[in-house]
Design a protein around this motif. Structure first.
Motif, PDB file in Angstrom:
ATOM      1  N   GLY A   1       0.445  -1.401  -0.149  1.00 17.58           N
ATOM      2  CA  GLY A   1      -0.112   0.259  -0.273  1.00 17.58           C
ATOM      3  C   GLY A   1       1.008   1.315  -0.113  1.00 17.58           C
ATOM      4  N   HIS A   2       0.160   2.714  -0.232  1.00 17.72           N
ATOM      5  CA  HIS A   2       0.677   3.893   0.160  1.00 17.72           C
ATOM      6  C   HIS A   2      -0.169   4.195   0.725  1.00 17.72           C
ATOM      7  CE1 HIS A   2       2.641   1.637  -4.265  1.00 17.72           C
ATOM      8  NE2 HIS A   2       3.340   2.446  -3.722  1.00 17.72           N
ATOM      9  N   ASP A   3       0.957   5.163   1.803  1.00 20.27           N
ATOM     10  CA  ASP A   3       0.526   6.419   2.475  1.00 20.27           C
ATOM     11  C   ASP A   3       1.287   7.392   1.821  1.00 20.27           C
ATOM     12  OD1 ASP A   3       0.186   8.468   4.177  1.00 20.27           O
ATOM     13  OD2 ASP A   3       1.211   7.203   6.378  1.00 20.27           O
ATOM     14  N   TYR A   4       0.447   8.424   1.132  1.00 18.37           N
ATOM     15  CA  TYR A   4       0.543   9.752   1.269  1.00 18.37           C
ATOM     16  C   TYR A   4       0.832  10.774   1.969  1.00 18.37           C
ATOM     17  CZ  TYR A   4       1.564   7.308  -3.699  1.00 18.37           C
ATOM     18  OH  TYR A   4       1.728   6.334  -4.448  1.00 18.37           O
ATOM     19  N   ASP A   5       0.229  10.422   3.265  1.00 17.22           N
ATOM     20  CA  ASP A   5      -0.771  11.104   3.888  1.00 17.22           C
ATOM     21  C   ASP A   5       0.398  12.143   4.725  1.00 17.22           C
ATOM     22  OD1 ASP A   5      -2.827  12.092   2.273  1.00 17.22           O
ATOM     23  OD2 ASP A   5      -4.283  10.612   3.791  1.00 17.22           O
ATOM     24  N   SER A   6       0.903  10.982   5.252  1.00 18.97           N
ATOM     25  CA  SER A   6       2.306  11.390   6.176  1.00 18.97           C
ATOM     26  C   SER A   6       2.904  11.938   5.249  1.00 18.97           C
ATOM     27  CB  SER A   6       2.777  10.203   6.910  1.00 18.97           C
ATOM     28  OG  SER A   6       1.486   8.940   6.871  1.00 18.97           O
ATOM     29  N   MET A   7       3.699  11.732   4.367  1.00 22.28           N
ATOM     30  CA  MET A   7       4.537  13.163   3.222  1.00 22.28           C
ATOM     31  C   MET A   7       3.893  13.900   3.722  1.00 22.28           C
ATOM     32  SD  MET A   7       6.829  10.918   2.964  1.00 22.28           S
ATOM     33  CE  MET A   7       7.663  12.587   2.407  1.00 22.28           C
ATOM     34  N   LEU A   8       2.817  14.380   2.855  1.00 23.13           N
ATOM     35  CA  LEU A   8       2.739  15.322   2.407  1.00 23.13           C
ATOM     36  C   LEU A   8       2.167  16.503   3.712  1.00 23.13           C
ATOM     37  CD1 LEU A   8      -0.505  15.502  -0.113  1.00 23.13           C
ATOM     38  CD2 LEU A   8       2.135  16.362  -0.051  1.00 23.13           C
ATOM     39  N   GLU A   9       1.698  16.202   4.795  1.00 19.95           N
ATOM     40  CA  GLU A   9       1.343  16.625   6.163  1.00 19.95           C
ATOM     41  C   GLU A   9       3.148  16.992   6.629  1.00 19.95           C
ATOM     42  OE1 GLU A   9       0.371  13.611   8.739  1.00 19.95           O
ATOM     43  OE2 GLU A   9      -1.696  14.032   7.915  1.00 19.95           O
TER      44      GLU A   9
END
Ligand code: F6R
Ligand code: ZN
Length: 191
Positions: A159-167
């Motif tokens: 899976g891919h977690d982009y949200d923590s990256m953007l935060e």
């Protein structure tokens, strides 16, 4: 029993992946809102400009434990202001899953970051091999004048977690300074 050819092909020298179970996605500039540091430069550019494309071979359902995906990313050459084109970057949703990257053509950097925000960078060139351990965010940056083409293999349940990256974002930006790629601390970055 017949001996069959695979209906999918991957050309090592060019990175062209095609055939059954492959799908491609294109990321245009407009989809990378908040990724680049120079918002004024971002706004003045053509929002439909293609920044990168990913073709993936997905033979199993996403999320299947024990399955693998294989893909090729092509990051176009260019900059937003003085910051090189790059992928969004992500942690894997299932954190403790690793990934292999390998350089096919072009030149760039692989930025890596652990959950404490510790960052490192590896040069990506033709034939370079990169093991990305679990719990490490990863992003590709094209620092060259040609397309950066990079192969990858990762678990189908990552899976891919982009949200923590953007935060949080990476603590460094890769910028062209006097014609050369330089790592600039995000805290010190001025467009
Ligand atoms: C898969 C992987 C790559 C990236 C691709 C695009 O886990 O790391 O296939 O997905 O390079 O980058 P993102 O996903 O950050 O937009
Ligand atoms: Zn990944």
């Amino acid at each position: 029993m017949d001996i069959l050819f695979s209906s999918t092909t991957f050309e090592l020298s060019s990175g062209v992946l095609r055939g059954e179970n492959t799908e491609s996605t294109v990321k245009q500039l407009a989809q990378l809102q908040g990724v680049f540091g120079d918002e004024t430069a971002f706004r003045t550019m053509n929002q439909s400009k293609v920044i990168y494309e990913v073709t993936s071979h997905m033979q199993v359902t996403e999320g299947k434990s024990g399955g693998l995906f294989f893909g090729v990313s092509k990051i176009h050459p260019g900059t937003v202001g003085n910051e090189y084109f790059m992928t969004k970057g992500h942690f894997h949703e299932k954190r403790d899953t690793g990934e292999y990257y390998f350089g096919i053509s072009g030149s760039g950097l692989l930025l890596l970051m652990d959950e404490a925000g510790e960052c490192s960078a590896q040069r990506v060139v033709k034939n370079s091999l990169h093991y990305i351990p679990g719990n490490i965010a990863h992003r590709l940056v094209n620092t060259g004048g040609d397309m950066l083409v990079v192969g990858a293999c990762w678990p189908a349940d990552a899976g891919h977690d982009y949200d923590s990256m953007l935060e949080r974002g990476f603590p460094v930006r890769v910028c062209r300074v006097s014609g050369e790629a330089a790592l600039i601390l995000n805290a010190e970055y001025t467009p």
